[in-house]
Design a protein around this motif. Structure first.
Motif, PDB file in Angstrom:
ATOM      1  N   ILE A   5       0.843  -1.203   0.000  1.00 36.39           N
ATOM      2  CA  ILE A   5       0.000   0.000   0.000  1.00 36.39           C
ATOM      3  C   ILE A   5       0.876   1.249   0.000  1.00 36.39           C
ATOM      4  O   ILE A   5       0.607   2.216  -0.734  1.00 36.39           O
ATOM      5  CB  ILE A   5      -0.956  -0.016   1.197  1.00 36.39           C
ATOM      6  CG1 ILE A   5      -2.028  -1.093   0.987  1.00 36.39           C
ATOM      7  CG2 ILE A   5      -1.604   1.353   1.406  1.00 36.39           C
ATOM      8  CD1 ILE A   5      -2.900  -1.339   2.198  1.00 36.39           C
ATOM      9  N   ARG A   6       1.934   1.237   0.801  1.00 37.68           N
ATOM     10  CA  ARG A   6       2.846   2.377   0.848  1.00 37.68           C
ATOM     11  C   ARG A   6       3.479   2.619  -0.532  1.00 37.68           C
ATOM     12  O   ARG A   6       3.616   3.758  -0.978  1.00 37.68           O
ATOM     13  CB  ARG A   6       3.921   2.146   1.906  1.00 37.68           C
ATOM     14  CG  ARG A   6       4.861   3.327   2.098  1.00 37.68           C
ATOM     15  CD  ARG A   6       5.841   3.077   3.230  1.00 37.68           C
ATOM     16  NE  ARG A   6       5.188   3.149   4.533  1.00 37.68           N
ATOM     17  CZ  ARG A   6       4.982   2.101   5.343  1.00 37.68           C
ATOM     18  NH1 ARG A   6       5.372   0.898   4.962  1.00 37.68           N
ATOM     19  NH2 ARG A   6       4.388   2.266   6.506  1.00 37.68           N
ATOM     20  N   ALA A   7       3.853   1.539  -1.201  1.00 32.78           N
ATOM     21  CA  ALA A   7       4.421   1.667  -2.541  1.00 32.78           C
ATOM     22  C   ALA A   7       3.400   2.237  -3.517  1.00 32.78           C
ATOM     23  O   ALA A   7       3.733   3.070  -4.370  1.00 32.78           O
ATOM     24  CB  ALA A   7       4.924   0.311  -3.030  1.00 32.78           C
ATOM     25  N   ALA A   8       2.132   1.792  -3.400  1.00 34.14           N
ATOM     26  CA  ALA A   8       1.074   2.296  -4.281  1.00 34.14           C
ATOM     27  C   ALA A   8       0.886   3.791  -4.098  1.00 34.14           C
ATOM     28  O   ALA A   8       0.735   4.546  -5.068  1.00 34.14           O
ATOM     29  CB  ALA A   8      -0.230   1.553  -4.014  1.00 34.14           C
ATOM     30  N   GLU A   9       0.906   4.230  -2.859  1.00 38.79           N
ATOM     31  CA  GLU A   9       0.759   5.659  -2.582  1.00 38.79           C
ATOM     32  C   GLU A   9       1.891   6.451  -3.231  1.00 38.79           C
ATOM     33  O   GLU A   9       1.682   7.568  -3.710  1.00 38.79           O
ATOM     34  CB  GLU A   9       0.765   5.883  -1.067  1.00 38.79           C
ATOM     35  CG  GLU A   9      -0.451   5.319  -0.359  1.00 38.79           C
ATOM     36  CD  GLU A   9      -0.310   5.301   1.154  1.00 38.79           C
ATOM     37  OE1 GLU A   9      -1.307   5.034   1.834  1.00 38.79           O
ATOM     38  OE2 GLU A   9       0.815   5.555   1.650  1.00 38.79           O
ATOM     39  N   GLY A  10       3.081   5.861  -3.256  1.00 38.31           N
ATOM     40  CA  GLY A  10       4.238   6.562  -3.804  1.00 38.31           C
ATOM     41  C   GLY A  10       4.214   6.739  -5.305  1.00 38.31           C
ATOM     42  O   GLY A  10       4.903   7.614  -5.838  1.00 38.31           O
ATOM     43  N   VAL A  11       3.424   5.907  -6.006  1.00 44.74           N
ATOM     44  CA  VAL A  11       3.378   6.007  -7.465  1.00 44.74           C
ATOM     45  C   VAL A  11       1.981   6.374  -7.966  1.00 44.74           C
ATOM     46  O   VAL A  11       1.674   6.201  -9.148  1.00 44.74           O
ATOM     47  CB  VAL A  11       3.860   4.699  -8.139  1.00 44.74           C
ATOM     48  CG1 VAL A  11       5.361   4.526  -7.961  1.00 44.74           C
ATOM     49  CG2 VAL A  11       3.103   3.476  -7.598  1.00 44.74           C
ATOM     50  N   GLY A  12       1.148   6.887  -7.083  1.00 40.30           N
ATOM     51  CA  GLY A  12      -0.146   7.413  -7.508  1.00 40.30           C
ATOM     52  C   GLY A  12      -1.197   6.380  -7.855  1.00 40.30           C
ATOM     53  O   GLY A  12      -2.127   6.671  -8.611  1.00 40.30           O
ATOM     54  N   LEU A  13      -1.083   5.165  -7.302  1.00 37.46           N
ATOM     55  CA  LEU A  13      -2.081   4.129  -7.518  1.00 37.46           C
ATOM     56  C   LEU A  13      -3.066   4.105  -6.360  1.00 37.46           C
ATOM     57  O   LEU A  13      -2.670   4.271  -5.197  1.00 37.46           O
ATOM     58  CB  LEU A  13      -1.415   2.749  -7.602  1.00 37.46           C
ATOM     59  CG  LEU A  13      -0.599   2.407  -8.842  1.00 37.46           C
ATOM     60  CD1 LEU A  13       0.238   1.157  -8.573  1.00 37.46           C
ATOM     61  CD2 LEU A  13      -1.506   2.181 -10.038  1.00 37.46           C
ATOM     62  N   THR A  14      -4.324   3.867  -6.661  1.00 43.61           N
ATOM     63  CA  THR A  14      -5.291   3.644  -5.591  1.00 43.61           C
ATOM     64  C   THR A  14      -5.189   2.184  -5.152  1.00 43.61           C
ATOM     65  O   THR A  14      -5.404   1.277  -5.962  1.00 43.61           O
ATOM     66  CB  THR A  14      -6.726   3.944  -6.057  1.00 43.61           C
ATOM     67  OG1 THR A  14      -6.842   5.331  -6.352  1.00 43.61           O
ATOM     68  CG2 THR A  14      -7.734   3.583  -4.974  1.00 43.61           C
ATOM     69  N   PRO A  15      -4.853   1.925  -3.875  1.00 45.34           N
ATOM     70  CA  PRO A  15      -4.712   0.543  -3.415  1.00 45.34           C
ATOM     71  C   PRO A  15      -6.018  -0.014  -2.848  1.00 45.34           C
ATOM     72  O   PRO A  15      -6.553   0.485  -1.854  1.00 45.34           O
ATOM     73  CB  PRO A  15      -3.644   0.657  -2.314  1.00 45.34           C
ATOM     74  CG  PRO A  15      -3.823   2.041  -1.757  1.00 45.34           C
ATOM     75  CD  PRO A  15      -4.392   2.893  -2.863  1.00 45.34           C
ATOM     76  N   LEU A  16      -6.538  -1.028  -3.499  1.00 45.17           N
ATOM     77  CA  LEU A  16      -7.658  -1.803  -2.982  1.00 45.17           C
ATOM     78  C   LEU A  16      -7.115  -3.153  -2.529  1.00 45.17           C
ATOM     79  O   LEU A  16      -6.065  -3.594  -3.001  1.00 45.17           O
ATOM     80  CB  LEU A  16      -8.732  -2.012  -4.046  1.00 45.17           C
ATOM     81  CG  LEU A  16      -9.245  -0.768  -4.792  1.00 45.17           C
ATOM     82  CD1 LEU A  16     -10.281  -1.181  -5.832  1.00 45.17           C
ATOM     83  CD2 LEU A  16      -9.812   0.250  -3.833  1.00 45.17           C
ATOM     84  N   VAL A  17      -7.810  -3.814  -1.637  1.00 48.86           N
ATOM     85  CA  VAL A  17      -7.394  -5.141  -1.174  1.00 48.86           C
ATOM     86  C   VAL A  17      -8.559  -6.104  -1.315  1.00 48.86           C
ATOM     87  O   VAL A  17      -9.669  -5.818  -0.845  1.00 48.86           O
ATOM     88  CB  VAL A  17      -6.925  -5.107   0.299  1.00 48.86           C
ATOM     89  CG1 VAL A  17      -6.637  -6.522   0.794  1.00 48.86           C
ATOM     90  CG2 VAL A  17      -5.678  -4.239   0.454  1.00 48.86           C
ATOM     91  N   ARG A  18      -8.293  -7.234  -1.986  1.00 48.52           N
ATOM     92  CA  ARG A  18      -9.314  -8.295  -2.005  1.00 48.52           C
ATOM     93  C   ARG A  18      -9.130  -9.123  -0.736  1.00 48.52           C
ATOM     94  O   ARG A  18      -8.131  -9.819  -0.573  1.00 48.52           O
ATOM     95  CB  ARG A  18      -9.194  -9.186  -3.241  1.00 48.52           C
ATOM     96  CG  ARG A  18     -10.202 -10.341  -3.212  1.00 48.52           C
ATOM     97  CD  ARG A  18     -10.417 -11.004  -4.557  1.00 48.52           C
ATOM     98  NE  ARG A  18      -9.236 -11.708  -5.046  1.00 48.52           N
ATOM     99  CZ  ARG A  18      -9.208 -12.423  -6.167  1.00 48.52           C
ATOM    100  NH1 ARG A  18     -10.307 -12.500  -6.921  1.00 48.52           N
ATOM    101  NH2 ARG A  18      -8.101 -13.019  -6.556  1.00 48.52           N
TER     102      ARG A  18
END
Length: 256
Positions: A56-69
């Protein structure tokens, strides 16, 4: 801020991937490839909660919205993935409205639910008043049911009636099993069931997301005003790229 939610509200075309490889570099590559969101998978993987937080932290760093299944509708798992910073949960195998109601109860703060109060990393560790964070969290969290069986398709009008449903994601693979034609996602019965689900989503005013399985498949859904595309998962995408590159060079060598 949940940029995916905003893009969907504008009916902007968005692309995502399931992520099964629990390493932040995978997330960074997906982000730099200009995807819009990732769905970190806890259903089919042995990914730890510590890894989820790093992804999630990595997603935030590259502008991705992180969802979790999530693996199941369960208070502690939902609480932990949201406290890790997930901006939404994808619920597998939804067949009843009760499953969505329970997920909402655990995912939202009062008055929408009863999520346990915490001001960890999503709340900037208490930098701002908790009341402000609660309002922001309730405005940004997404609930995404996956419909993966004929029972789910039949119950979809009730499932999609819940006001907190952000969009619905089809699960044609398991749907094909429930119809007795495992992995035949192009089977007429599977296609008809997906059409029913899509029509229900339209009638309910809920955006429909498809797991695309080829350019022709995408063209069909684009004509039906679908804007949300999940392009498979990271493992299969990487494998096909590796195999294609090897085959291209092998074929070129044979022609010399």
């Amino acid at each position: 801020m949940n940029t995916l939610k905003e893009k969907i509200a504008r009916k902007q075309q968005v692309f995502g991937l399931f992520v099964s490889i629990p390493h932040p570099i995978i997330i960074e590559m997906i982000g730099h490839a200009d995807y819009d969101f990732v769905i970190i998978d806890l259903e089919h993987t042995a990914t730890s909660m510590e890894s989820v937080e790093e992804l999630i932290r990595a997603a935030e760093g590259v502008g991705l919205t992180p969802l979790v299944r999530i693996s199941k509708v369960e208070r502690t798992e939902i609480l932990k993935v949201l406290d890790c910073g997930a901006q939404g949960i994808v619920i597998p195998h939804v067949e009843t409205l009760a499953q969505v109601k329970e997920a909402v109860h655990h995912a939202y703060y009062h008055p929408l639910g009863m999520r346990s109060l915490n001001s960890g990393r999503p709340g900037v560790f208490g930098k701002f008043p908790l009341t402000e964070y609660i309002a922001e969290a309730n405005a940004q969290v997404m609930i995404v049911p996956m419909i993966e069986s004929m029972k789910g398709v039949r119950q979809s009008p009730e499932i999609l009636s819940h006001p907190q449903v952000s969009f619905v994601l089809e699960g044609a693979a398991d749907l094909s099993q429930s119809l007795g034609v495992p992995w035949q996602t192009d089977h007429p019965d599977v296609r008809e069931a997906l059409n029913v689900l899509h029509e229900t989503a339209q009638q309910s005013g809920i955006p429909y997301a498809t797991v695309t399985r080829g350019m022709e498949d995408m063209a069909v859904w684009r004509e039906r005003d679908v804007h949300i595309y999940v392009l498979g998962d990271d493992r299969n995408t990487a494998f096909r790229a590796y195999a294609q590159k090897r085959n291209d060079y092998r074929n070129a060598g044979e022609q010399i």
